[in-house]
Scaffold this motif. Structure first.
Motif, mmCIF file in Angstrom:
data_model
loop_
_atom_site.group_PDB
_atom_site.id
_atom_site.type_symbol
_atom_site.label_atom_id
_atom_site.label_comp_id
_atom_site.label_asym_id
_atom_site.label_seq_id
_atom_site.Cartn_x
_atom_site.Cartn_y
_atom_site.Cartn_z
ATOM 1 N N TYR A 79 16.153 49.514 23.088
ATOM 2 C CA TYR A 79 15.398 48.576 23.912
ATOM 3 C C TYR A 79 16.197 48.136 25.133
ATOM 4 O O TYR A 79 17.432 48.099 25.119
ATOM 5 C CB TYR A 79 14.970 47.359 23.091
ATOM 6 C CG TYR A 79 16.113 46.487 22.618
ATOM 7 C CD1 TYR A 79 16.585 45.428 23.381
ATOM 8 C CD2 TYR A 79 16.719 46.723 21.382
ATOM 9 C CE1 TYR A 79 17.625 44.628 22.952
ATOM 10 C CE2 TYR A 79 17.759 45.937 20.929
ATOM 11 C CZ TYR A 79 18.213 44.882 21.718
ATOM 12 O OH TYR A 79 19.248 44.103 21.290
ATOM 13 N N SER A 81 15.692 44.879 27.670
ATOM 14 C CA SER A 81 14.886 43.673 27.818
ATOM 15 C C SER A 81 15.473 42.769 28.879
ATOM 16 O O SER A 81 16.701 42.621 28.968
ATOM 17 C CB SER A 81 14.814 42.941 26.479
ATOM 18 O OG SER A 81 13.896 41.875 26.534
ATOM 19 N N ALA A 86 10.818 42.647 25.328
ATOM 20 C CA ALA A 86 10.998 44.024 24.853
ATOM 21 C C ALA A 86 11.832 44.048 23.575
ATOM 22 O O ALA A 86 11.553 44.833 22.651
ATOM 23 C CB ALA A 86 11.656 44.883 25.938
ATOM 24 N N GLU A 87 12.842 43.211 23.513
ATOM 25 C CA GLU A 87 13.650 43.147 22.279
ATOM 26 C C GLU A 87 12.796 42.675 21.108
ATOM 27 O O GLU A 87 12.922 43.190 19.986
ATOM 28 C CB GLU A 87 14.832 42.210 22.473
ATOM 29 C CG GLU A 87 15.720 42.110 21.234
ATOM 30 C CD GLU A 87 16.916 41.198 21.424
ATOM 31 O OE1 GLU A 87 17.679 41.008 20.459
ATOM 32 O OE2 GLU A 87 17.090 40.666 22.552
ATOM 33 N N ALA A 90 10.698 45.550 20.009
ATOM 34 C CA ALA A 90 11.559 46.562 19.394
ATOM 35 C C ALA A 90 11.901 46.171 17.963
ATOM 36 O O ALA A 90 11.890 47.005 17.049
ATOM 37 C CB ALA A 90 12.827 46.746 20.225
ATOM 38 N N GLU A 108 20.668 48.415 21.746
ATOM 39 C CA GLU A 108 20.384 48.225 23.162
ATOM 40 C C GLU A 108 20.512 49.558 23.899
ATOM 41 O O GLU A 108 21.383 50.371 23.587
ATOM 42 C CB GLU A 108 21.346 47.214 23.770
ATOM 43 C CG GLU A 108 21.016 45.771 23.443
ATOM 44 C CD GLU A 108 21.827 44.806 24.272
ATOM 45 O OE1 GLU A 108 21.331 44.349 25.325
ATOM 46 O OE2 GLU A 108 22.962 44.512 23.864
ATOM 47 N N VAL A 126 11.745 51.086 23.891
ATOM 48 C CA VAL A 126 10.933 49.909 24.218
ATOM 49 C C VAL A 126 11.608 49.242 25.411
ATOM 50 O O VAL A 126 12.669 48.617 25.271
ATOM 51 C CB VAL A 126 10.844 48.939 23.028
ATOM 52 C CG1 VAL A 126 9.946 47.762 23.369
ATOM 53 C CG2 VAL A 126 10.323 49.660 21.787
#
Length: 532
Positions: A79, A81, A86-87, A90, A108, A126
Motif C-alpha cells: 500500500y 497511503s 489506502a492503508e 489494504a 508499505e 492498494v
C-alpha cells in the motif's frame, strides 16, 4: 515537481543560507583553537548516535524486505497511503483474505522491490493519488528507484486498487502510472484495475468481489452492504438443456417501484438468499421457530426471513446461545455481481446466469437463489451499478466483441445499444461447448447478422472436435483481420471468464499487435474488459 522533491530542495536551500549566515558572522575569526575534551566528546557522541540511528533504520527497512522466503508463502498486499485511507483498505483486504484462509502479508510500497515481487508471485497494490496525479509521499522512493523504466517482472500476477478523486484532472494518476509500469514490466494482471472515486462503496464492493474469486471463498462478508431495491423475478428459462456444461438460465426482472435506468455495460449486485429448506433444516437442528418475530435495527422481522439472507454458522457452534447473542453474530450474505444483458427499452432487466455448485454438491448461493430457489414473482434484492469502463463508444467506430460462456450477456447489451443507433461494424467472437445446446440468444444473433449489423462472426465450440479450440486460438488465426480492424480504429471489448479466456485473449493481442500498441489501446479506452 513532486512534493517530496520540492520540500527537499527548499530544506537544502535553507541549510545553505544558514551556513552562509553563520560564516559571515565569523569571517574575521578564522583561526584554530582546540575546543577541549568535553566538546570533542560531545561531538563524537552526536555522530555515533546519528550513525547508529541510520544503521537501525536501514536494518529495519531490510527486515521488512527480506528474507524473500517470507513472501513466497503468501499474497503480498502493498500500500501507498497519503492520509491513511489506502492503508485502511489494504488492512481490510489482508483481513478478508486471512479469514478466507489465504495467507497475506502487508507491507508499505516503499519497502517492496522487484526481487520480493517476483518471490511472492502475487501482489495486490492498494495506492492513493495525491494532488494532481502525484504519488503519496511514502511512495516517492519506490517511484524514483524502480518506476523510471520497466524491470523484469515476468511471472508476477497482480491486482490494483487505485484511490482517487475525480474532482482532480489526473484522476487516479499514480494508480494508472503504476498500472502502466507493471504492464510494461511484463507483469500479468489477475483482474482489471479497480478505481475508487472518493471512497465509492460500489467500487470497493467490486474489489471485494475480486478478492472472493481470488481466494476461492464461497462467502466473504461485504465491507459495506449495498442499498438494494426490490425487484420481481418475472421470467426464468433454461437455455441449454442437454449441455455438457452447467445449466444456464435467462432471467428477466422488473422493479416493484419506479422505473429503472441503466446503460449497456452496467452490472447488477444481487443479494442472495438460502433455500427455504436449508433454513428450515438449520432451525430444526436448534429447535428454533422460524416464525418468531425478532428486532434488527429496531425493525421487526421473521427469524426465518432474517436467516435466509445471513451467513449461517454451524449449528453446534451456536447451540444454547441466547437469541440476542445469536442475532448479533449474524453476518449478511455477500452480494453477487452479474452483467446486464438488456436495455431499459426491452422492458425488463435480463441476466444470463449459470448454476454453480460447491464442492459438497450444493448449488452456489447466488446462482442457486436466482435459478432454482426463488419462485416466479418473488422479491429479488438487487442494485444496479454503473460500470462506465465498459460502456460502448458513442461514435460509429468498429467494435470487436470477444467473450465466452455467460460473458455473452454483456456483449448482447453492447450490440443492442449499438444497433439501436444504426451502427453496423461489429465483429463477434464467442466460445462455448456445443453449438446445438450452448448457442445462447441464437435468434437475436442470427437476425443481427442477417440484417448486416454483425459484419463478421466467429463462433468457437470447444467440444465439437478432438482438439479443444477456444476463442483465443480463433483470434490468433484471424491475426491479419485483427490488425486491419484495429488499424481502422476498432475498439476491443472482452467479457467472460477471467480464468483462461481473458488472459489468453490478452496474450494473443500482445503477440499480434505488440505490447506497446495494446497499452496504447488501453490508455485510449479502446481495450476494455468485464471479466470475472
Amino acid at each position: 515537481m513532486k512534493r517530496a522533491t520540492f520540500g527537499n530542495a527548499i530544506l537544502l536551500a535553507l541549510l545553505i543560507l544558514l551556513a552562509c549566515g553563520l560564516f559571515s558572522l565569523h569571517a574575521d575569526e578564522l583561526y584554530w583553537s582546540d575546543p577541549g575534551l568535553l566538546r570533542w566528546s560531545g561531538a563524537a557522541t552526536a555522530i555515533l548516535l546519528w550513525f547508529g540511528f541510520t544503521v537501525w533504520r536501514w536494518r529495519a527497512a531490510r527486515a521488512d524486505a527480506l528474507p524473500l522466503s517470507a513472501y513466497e508463502a503468501s499474497i503480498v498486499i502493498a500500500y501507498a497511503s497519503q492520509t491513511g485511507t489506502a492503508e485502511q483498505w489494504a488492512r481490510q483486504t489482508a483481513q478478508s483474505l486471512q479469514v478466507a484462509s489465504l495467507p497475506a502479508r502487508l507491507i508499505e510500497l516503499e519497502r517492496l522491490d522487484p526481487d520480493a515481487m517476483r518471490a511472492a508471485g502475487r501482489v495486490l497494490f492498494v495506492v492513493s493519488t495525491t494532488g494532481e496525479g502525484d504519488a503519496p509521499d511514502s511512495a516517492a522512493h519506490f517511484l524514483q528507484r524502480w518506476m523510471r523504466e520497466p524491470v523484469d517482472l515476468a511471472g508476477l500476477q497482480y491486482g490494483l486498487l487505485a484511490l482517487g478523486d475525480s474532482d482532480y484532472q489526473d484522476f487516479c494518476g499514480f494508480g494508472r502510472q503504476l498500472q502502466h509500469w507493471l504492464q510494461s514490466s511484463a507483469a500479468q494482471s489477475l483482474f482489471d484495475p479497480v478505481e475508487v472515486d472518493n471512497g465509492d462503496p460500489a467500487a470497493l464492493r467490486h474489489w471485494q468481489h475480486h478478492l472472493t474469486l481470488l481466494s476461492g471463498a464461497s462467502e466473504m462478508p461485504d465491507w459495506q452492504r449495498p442499498q438494494y431495491q426490490r425487484w420481481q423475478l418475472c421470467e426464468r428459462r433454461l437455455l441449454n438443456p442437454g449441455s455438457l456444461g452447467g445449466p444456464c438460465f435467462h432471467l428477466a426482472l422488473r422493479p416493484f417501484d419506479g422505473v429503472a435506468d441503466w446503460q449497456a455495460g452496467d452490472l447488477v449486485e444481487v443479494g442472495p438468499r438460502h433455500a427455504a429448506e436449508h433454513v428450515s433444516e438449520w432451525l430444526a437442528q436448534l429447535s428454533l421457530d422460524g416464525d418468531a418475530m425478532v428486532h434488527v435495527e429496531d425493525t421487526p422481522r421473521r427469524l426465518a426471513e432474517l436467516l435466509a439472507c445471513s451467513h449461517l454458522p454451524a449449528a453446534d457452534e451456536v447451540r444454547g446461545w441466547p437469541m440476542a447473542r445469536l442475532l448479533a453474530s449474524l453476518q449478511p450474505l455477500p452480494h453477487r455481481e452479474y452483467s446486464i444483458a438488456s436495455l431499459p427499452v426491452d422492458g425488463a432487466l435480463h441476466l444470463l446466469v449459470r448454476q454453480m455448485r460447491r464442492e459438497d454438491g450444493r448449488l452456489g448461493c447466488g446462482s442457486g437463489w436466482l435459478t432454482m430457489h426463488a419462485e416466479l414473482g418473488d422479491d429479488i434484492s438487487l442494485r444496479i451499478r454503473s460500470n462506465p469502463q465498459f460502456h460502448p463508444p458513442t461514435d460509429a467506430q468498429p467494435l470487436i466483441l470477444i467473450g465466452n460462456g455467460t460473458g455473452l450477456a454483456g456483449l448482447r447489451a453492447l450490440l443492442k445499444a449499438r444497433i439501436s443507433n444504426g451502427q453496423r461494424r461489429h465483429w463477434l467472437l464467442f466460445g462455448e461447448r456445443q453449438s446445438a445446446h450452448d448457442h445462447y440468444y441464437r435468434d437475436d444473433i442470427e437476425r443481427w447478422q442477417l440484417d448486416g449489423y454483425i459484419e463478421r462472426m466467429d463462433l468457437v465450440w470447444s467440444r465439437e472436435q478432438a482438439a479443444r479450440i477456444h476463442v483465443q486460438q480463433r483470434l490468433h488465426e484471424a491475426a491479419d483481420a485483427l490488425r486491419q480492424w484495429v488499424a481502422d480504429g476498432a475498439a476491443i471489448y472482452v467479457c467472460g471468464s477471467l480464468a483462461g479466456m481473458a488472459p489468453g485473449v490478452d496474450a494473443v493481442l500482445r503477440e499480434v499487435l505488440g505490447a506497446a500498441q495494446v497499452e496504447q489501446l488501453r490508455s485510449e479506452g479502446r481495450y476494455r474488459r468485464d471479466v470475472y
